[in-house]
Design an enzyme around this catalytic site. Structure first.
Site, PDB file in Angstrom:
ATOM      1  N   LEU A   1     -25.729  12.075 -36.026  1.00  0.00           N
ATOM      2  CA  LEU A   1     -26.520  12.330 -34.834  1.00  0.00           C
ATOM      3  C   LEU A   1     -27.991  12.024 -35.062  1.00  0.00           C
ATOM      4  CD1 LEU A   1     -24.953  15.757 -33.781  1.00  0.00           C
ATOM      5  CD2 LEU A   1     -24.671  13.581 -32.577  1.00  0.00           C
TER       6      LEU A   1
ATOM      7  N   SER B   1     -24.689   4.851 -34.582  1.00  0.00           N
ATOM      8  CA  SER B   1     -23.389   4.169 -34.468  1.00  0.00           C
ATOM      9  C   SER B   1     -22.306   5.151 -34.027  1.00  0.00           C
ATOM     10  CB  SER B   1     -23.013   3.488 -35.778  1.00  0.00           C
ATOM     11  OG  SER B   1     -23.104   4.349 -36.889  1.00  0.00           O
TER      12      SER B   1
ATOM     13  N   ASN C   1       7.239  -3.925   7.721  1.00  0.00           N
ATOM     14  CA  ASN C   1       8.172  -2.804   7.779  1.00  0.00           C
ATOM     15  C   ASN C   1       7.803  -1.822   8.909  1.00  0.00           C
ATOM     16  OD1 ASN C   1      10.363  -1.269   6.920  1.00  0.00           O
ATOM     17  ND2 ASN C   1       9.169  -0.136   5.403  1.00  0.00           N
TER      18      ASN C   1
ATOM     19  N   SER D   1     -30.246  13.909 -37.772  1.00  0.00           N
ATOM     20  CA  SER D   1     -29.398  14.406 -38.862  1.00  0.00           C
ATOM     21  C   SER D   1     -30.017  14.145 -40.230  1.00  0.00           C
ATOM     22  CB  SER D   1     -28.017  13.754 -38.795  1.00  0.00           C
ATOM     23  OG  SER D   1     -28.110  12.352 -38.956  1.00  0.00           O
TER      24      SER D   1
ATOM     25  N   SER E   1       0.824  -1.192   0.000  1.00  0.00           N
ATOM     26  CA  SER E   1       0.000   0.000   0.000  1.00  0.00           C
ATOM     27  C   SER E   1       0.865   1.252   0.000  1.00  0.00           C
ATOM     28  CB  SER E   1      -0.929  -0.004   1.213  1.00  0.00           C
ATOM     29  OG  SER E   1      -1.929   0.979   1.073  1.00  0.00           O
ATOM     30  N   VAL E   2       0.196   2.403  -0.096  1.00  0.00           N
ATOM     31  CA  VAL E   2       0.901   3.686  -0.134  1.00  0.00           C
ATOM     32  C   VAL E   2       1.685   3.913   1.152  1.00  0.00           C
ATOM     33  CG1 VAL E   2       0.590   6.180  -0.330  1.00  0.00           C
ATOM     34  CG2 VAL E   2      -0.870   4.637  -1.632  1.00  0.00           C
TER      35      VAL E   2
END
Length: 639
Positions: free
Chosen positions: A473, A546, A169, A476, A36-37
């Site tokens: 669109l 599409s 650690n 259109s 982890s961080v």
């Protein structure tokens, strides 16, 4: 007599040669540090570099100066600065990129990858783990096991790392408490068992203070195990395992410097090979024998896994980059449908059905992924239902490729079982994956030979099959123009059929909504139907928004060269919204219609369409005339 204190140039040269030979024959261990961080990964690597005397005097001076300037360690050396090279990392105190470092001791050479701890950079951790032999999972003794600890452990095990070190650690910050250490080890043992990790090496350390890094620490008299360095120097890595497997070599390059030489170059993934061995080239299945093995240093009597060689055949066999050369009597599998585990690495969610590039070794094919069977909760190992994969998600899904590929399950071969997915538009890597097995239907479903071909159908109808793909669109004018075009083709005596977006959703695609994933599947189905119709010799017209280039490209790839005609009905959003014949824009603006293209869902206009119609300057009737005239020119004068 030569004074023993002083050595001649010859003796010095002998010492150098002896050192180089000793160094050359040291074994190499690749490992990663993850967790982890702020668990101290970079500090630990910096400490290893420092203690192994891999820092030059000028580097040490710069490190001491930087440590004083940054002031994060109370005036003491900040070993993390040796590794955190990016400015953004130093400013934030985190690791973003994967930092690779080399160091060596008297016993072994090492390449270590410092991988990011932040969840958003999990993809970088997968990159570092892909070539590692060992993983050092760091845990902050004050925090215990966190989500990233679980995620990184799961990924390391999933990728095939079997040597795990649990480095607890910052023991100096918990007064080197044995009870704290024992509790963390017990918690990790229970978690590890749930994901299949049966053995690991626990170590209490302090990267900052140096406890149990290269020498046993007096602060942990209750610990009698090895130091981290001692474990790294002595852990067994089976370098001969790949050599014992059947021979496989993905072809990287066809070596043809002149007409007298033709060989196939690549890195041997597994097994051994020697002149006279019978081999098979996949996926074609053609066989031959190896006539000679060529390297830069001359011909070899044999070659083994890990060597880069050029193989020459006794016969003229078709073989190219992406093919796999295998031992003839025990070849790998060939298939085009698979189950796989996928780790998603992109900010954008996976779209089921969208085509991506799949790269497996030297093979590159187009592939689409189905909706996941499930995703994995790394905290509980629970299998969760999902329709897609988002950033850092781990899921199991089926995928299919546009042509058969040579593979082996990942657990058998990382080289022929591990792959990446690449976005076709941005060319960025969006996922990494591991193949499990081919699907039974990939082996059981075969193409049935049909005597009446596409060409025969087209000849009967006296026309060339085409797919006129109208995109634009909503509002259109796609459907209006497509309808006029078909009327003109009908008047010319041509055989055609119009697939309209709204009409198709009443039947074939009535089960689909309007999410991005549903839009992808909508176009995939329409593309398959349109392909069948062109195979019947028809001129097919489709009128669909599409919105995504990738799906339009998918349909184009289904057809023969020149059959797909993309027609962009180009209308500005404001103009389309002003027309709003169906009242859809009004609903979308009011929040009553979600995922509406142009409002809260994107439209990706064609880059280079075959035909572009500007509806602000052209009436539908004029547009239809233009399209038919253009199509006549594209096809033939006798259309």
């Amino acid at each position: 007599m030569t004074d023993p204190i002083y050595k001649t140039d010859a003796l010095i040269a002998e010492d150098i040669d002896a050192y180089l030979i000793q160094h050359q024959h040291k074994s190499l261990l690749r490992f990663i540090t993850c967790g982890s961080v702020d668990d101290g990964k970079s500090t630990l690597i910096g400490r290893l570099l420092y203690d192994s005397k891999m820092i030059f005097e000028d580097q040490l001076a710069a490190l001491e100066a930087d440590s004083k300037r940054v002031g994060t360690q109370g005036g003491e050396i900040d070993f993390a600065l040796l590794v955190d090279g990016l400015a953004a990392e130093r400013e934030q105190g985190i690791t973003i990129d994967v930092a690779y470092r080399f160091f060596s001791t008297e016993k072994r050479k090492f390449i270590v990858a410092d991988t990011p701890g932040h969840e958003q950079y999990t993809r970088n951790m997968v990159t570092g783990a892909s070539t590692a032999d060992l993983a050092v999972i760091l845990i902050d003794a004050r925090k215990g096991i966190l989500t990233q600890t679980r995620r990184h452990s799961y990924l390391a095990h999933l990728i095939g790392i079997r040597n795990i070190v649990l480095a607890v650690n910052k023991m100096d910050l918990v007064d080197y408490s044995q009870s704290v250490f024992d509790q963390i080890v017990a918690d990790y043992t229970a978690f590890a068992a749930s994901i299949g990790i049966t053995a690991f090496t626990p170590l209490p350390i302090s990267g900052f203070k140096g406890d149990n890094i290269t020498a046993p620490s007096a602060n942990t008299p209750w610990y009698s195990g090895p130091t981290l360095m001692a474990h790294l120097e002595t852990v067994e890595v089976d370098v001969t395992a790949d050599q014992a497997k059947p021979f496989r070599m993905p072809v990287q390059w066809v070596n043809r410097p002149n007409l007298d030489f033709r060989g196939f170059s690549g890195l041997i993934a597994s097994g051994t090979i020697k002149p006279g061995d019978a081999v098979r080239v996949l996926p074609s299945g053609k066989t031959s024998t190896v006539s000679k093995i060529v390297t830069m240093d001359g011909e070899l009597d044999a070659a083994i896994a890990g060597q880069s060689v050029t193989l020459c055949f006794a016969d003229e066999v078709d073989c190219s980059r992406g093919d796999v050369i295998a031992i003839a009597e025990n070849p790998p599998q060939v298939a085009d449908q698979f189950e796989a585990t996928i780790v998603w690495m992109a900010e954008e969610d996976m779209l089921a059905g969208r085509p991506y590039w799949l790269k497996l070794g030297t093979q590159m094919v187009s592939a689409s992924v189905q909706a996941p069977k499930y995703t994995v909760n790394v905290n509980t190992m629970e299998h969760l239902a999902a329709k897609t994969l988002d950033l850092n998600a781990i899921g199991v899904a089926n995928l299919s490729t546009d042509k058969p590929i040579v593979f082996e399950p990942y657990e058998t071969s990382h080289d022929l079982g591990g792959f990446i997915l690449i976005d076709k538009i941005t060319n960025t890597t969006v996922a990494a994956g591991m193949l499990h097995f081919s699907l039974r239907r990939a082996d059981n479903v075969h193409w049935q030979a049909i005597d009446i071909t596409k060409e025969a159908h087209a000849t009967q109808k006296g026309q060339q099959p085409k797919l006129l793909w109208f995109t634009g669109l909503s509002g259109s004018g796609k459907s209006t123009i497509a309808n006029l075009v078909e009327k003109k083709l009908f008047a010319l005596g041509k055989h055609s059929f119009l697939l309209d977006g709204d009409n198709v959703r009443h039947g074939l695609n009535r089960d689909l909504g309007f999410t991005d994933a549903d839009r992808v599947e909508n176009i995939r189905r329409v593309g398959e139907v349109a392909k069948l119709m062109t195979d019947a010799g028809l001129i097919v017209l489709t009128a669909f928004i599409s919105p995504f280039r990738a799906e339009r490209d998918l349909v184009r790839a289904m057809l023969s060269e020149g059959e797909f005609i993309e027609i962009h009905v180009d209308t500005p959003l404001a103009e389309a919204e002003a027309r709003d014949v169906k009242g859809l824009y009004k609903k979308a603006r009011a929040g009553q219609l979600k995922n509406f293209t142009g409002i809260d869902s994107p439209y990706e206009a064609p880059d280079v369409p075959e035909i572009r119609i500007d509806t602000t300057r052209t009436t539908p009737e004029q547009a239809a005339e233009i399209i038919v005239e253009r199509i006549i020119g594209i096809w033939s004068p006798d259309l």
